[in-house]
Design an enzyme around this catalytic site. Structure first.
Site, mmCIF file in Angstrom:
data_model
loop_
_atom_site.group_PDB
_atom_site.id
_atom_site.type_symbol
_atom_site.label_atom_id
_atom_site.label_comp_id
_atom_site.label_asym_id
_atom_site.label_seq_id
_atom_site.Cartn_x
_atom_site.Cartn_y
_atom_site.Cartn_z
ATOM 1 N N TYR A 151 0.848 -1.191 0.000
ATOM 2 C CA TYR A 151 0.000 0.000 0.000
ATOM 3 C C TYR A 151 0.885 1.242 0.000
ATOM 4 O O TYR A 151 1.754 1.393 0.865
ATOM 5 C CB TYR A 151 -0.918 0.021 1.234
ATOM 6 C CG TYR A 151 -1.817 1.233 1.251
ATOM 7 C CD1 TYR A 151 -2.885 1.342 0.370
ATOM 8 C CD2 TYR A 151 -1.582 2.302 2.123
ATOM 9 C CE1 TYR A 151 -3.713 2.465 0.360
ATOM 10 C CE2 TYR A 151 -2.403 3.428 2.132
ATOM 11 C CZ TYR A 151 -3.461 3.500 1.238
ATOM 12 O OH TYR A 151 -4.276 4.617 1.232
ATOM 13 N N ASP A 241 9.181 2.749 0.527
ATOM 14 C CA ASP A 241 8.097 3.539 1.093
ATOM 15 C C ASP A 241 8.174 3.376 2.604
ATOM 16 O O ASP A 241 7.795 2.348 3.163
ATOM 17 C CB ASP A 241 6.752 3.035 0.551
ATOM 18 C CG ASP A 241 5.578 3.813 1.123
ATOM 19 O OD1 ASP A 241 5.791 4.584 2.081
ATOM 20 O OD2 ASP A 241 4.453 3.618 0.629
ATOM 21 N N LYS A 268 3.346 10.586 7.554
ATOM 22 C CA LYS A 268 2.852 10.274 8.904
ATOM 23 C C LYS A 268 3.567 11.064 10.009
ATOM 24 O O LYS A 268 3.297 12.226 10.185
ATOM 25 C CB LYS A 268 2.981 8.772 9.170
ATOM 26 C CG LYS A 268 2.238 7.921 8.119
ATOM 27 C CD LYS A 268 1.013 7.299 8.638
ATOM 28 C CE LYS A 268 0.457 6.265 7.692
ATOM 29 N NZ LYS A 268 -0.983 6.348 7.503
#
Ligand SMILES: Cc1ncc(COP(=O)(O)O)c(C=O)c1O
Length: 426
Positions: A151, A241, A268
């Site tokens: 993801y 990622d 984040k």
């Protein structure tokens, strides 16, 4: 979902129910974020401090979700609140660079091995989108290789092959699929085959060092090393990622694994709780974003938003090596505690994870990739609600992580609630 849990939830959350109904009238599904939804409706949160949330219904929940790894310092850490409010009060959204961005960039470049240069955006989605765009400009190729079940946010390219029950690629142009190849996680032989078949046509290979949404499943070091060798041999940028996994090491998971990619996407926790994304890597690749060269434009009204940058600096300063090590040790304790706690119960539960990230899976078999973990949120629904009703907040599909205000006390609280939930559901 277990009827008794549902009844208890409905009885405890009348205000959330009322807000959900109001929300559904003006927002499809009553929310604007797919993952936060769960049946019958999610609880609305009124405030948060440290590792505790207070809902609109006045319940206190121990937060083991931390906005999907973002709130690594917990909620409203005083140093971050002060840095953000101070910067905001002196002006924000200035249409010009500010020193805070340089400060945050210097800290990231100083910590993350792959980063020679970095740029900021407002989400992890923008981070992976721009990392891929930069890799395409650098290589002249347009095919992206990704891990099945990986993801990387919500832009078209990376929405392909995200493991999720029933997901189709509706709303994404059909030709996008033709420009994405996938390879199974932790399968070095399949990766070698993918590179033998298409290595010279790839723009990049993008992967998470630990599958996050895909089930908190760590990569094998050998898989990452194979990826490193193959990409280097084909001069294809390797993109990590680290939007979630940055929290696992002072220099991110790449430092923990000892494998340095060419580019890294971040997000984040590096923005102090404000929307953020960052992408960076080798200076020769990142130079495609240099406005004087003009190859690839990278604009955004809120890029390097001053208050976000100030929050990020305060967060990184608090998230030092000792803090990360402590959190990762606490994660090890939680996983071994879960294995002990579930052993006495009938329901088969597996726990996966790395450092301060973990996931519970309702399944017998070994969990090795996104397919073998919880098949969507349904498998976990009963346990999610049982834990929720015992004051533990994790992702509806079973993912969790730790924050620095937590100690063994909170981990024990989690394990007790898990034990009680499994006994209740037996
Ligand atoms: C690994 C990873 N990459 C990218 C993203 C997208 O980040 P954002 O939600 O900020 O767009 C996420 C979000 O969960 C993620 O976990």
């Amino acid at each position: 979902m277990d009827d008794r849990s549902l009844e208890a939830y409905l009885a405890a959350t009348p205000r959330s129910r009322e807000l959900s109904e109001r929300a559904a009238a003006v927002m499809p599904g009553g929310d604007t974020r797919s993952v936060t939804y769960h049946e019958p409706y999610p609880s609305f949160v009124a405030s948060a401090s440290g590792c505790r949330l207070v809902t609109e219904d006045g319940e206190e929940l121990l937060d083991f979700l931390n906005n999907y790894t973002q709130s690594v310092l917990g909620h409203a850490p005083p140093a971050v609140v002060e840095a953000v409010t101070d910067r905001f009060a002196r002006g924000n959204g200035l249409g010009a660079p500010t020193e805070e961005a340089v400060e945050l960039a210097e800290r990231l470049v100083g910590r993350v091995p792959s980063l020679e240069q970095v740029r900021f955006g407002n989400s992890g989605t923008e981070a992976t989108m721009n990392a891929i765009r930069g890799a395409m400009a650098y290589t002249g190729n347009e095919t992206v290789l990704k891990v099945h079940g990986g993801y990387h946010g919500t832009h078209d390219t990376v929405e392909i092959a995200v493991e999720s029950a029933g997901r189709e690629h509706r709303g994404i142009p059909a030709d996008v699929e033709q420009r994405v190849r996938t390879t199974p996680f932790n399968d070095s032989e399949a990766l070698k085959t993918a590179f033998a078949e298409a290595g010279d046509d790839l723009a990049c290979f993008i992967l998470e060092p630990v599958l996050g949404v895909g089930g908190a499943i760590p990569a094998e070091t050998e898989f990452l090393r194979t990826a490193r060798d193959l990409t280097r041999n084909h001069d294809v940028p390797l993109v990590f990622d680290e939007v979630m996994t940055f929290r696992l090491g002072y220099g991110g998971a790449q430092e923990r694994y000892g494998v340095t990619p060419d580019m890294t996407a971040l997000g984040k926790c590096i923005g102090g709780g404000l929307p953020v994304g960052a992408f960076g890597g080798r200076a020769d690749i990142m130079s495609v974003f240099d406005p004087e060269r003009g190859d690839v434009a990278h604009s955004g009204t809120f890029n390097a938003n001053p208050a976000t940058m100030a929050g990020g600096v305060a967060t990184l300063d608090a998230l030092d090596r000792a803090a990360i090590e402590r959190l990762n040790d606490l994660g090890d304790q939680l996983r071994s505690g879960v294995r002990e706690a579930v052993a006495g119960h009938e329901r088969s539960i597996q726990v996966t994870g790395e450092g301060s990230m973990f996931q519970l899976h309702v399944t017998d078999g070994p969990v090795t990739d996104a397919r073998s973990g919880n098949p969507g949120r349904d498998a976990f629904g009963d346990l999610f609600m049982a834990l929720r009703n015992r004051g533990i907040f994790i992702a509806p599909r079973g993912m969790g992580n730790l924050s620095t205000p937590m100690s063994e006390r909170e981990v024990d609280g989690f394990l007790d609630a898990l034990d009680a939930s499994l006994a209740f559901l037996a």
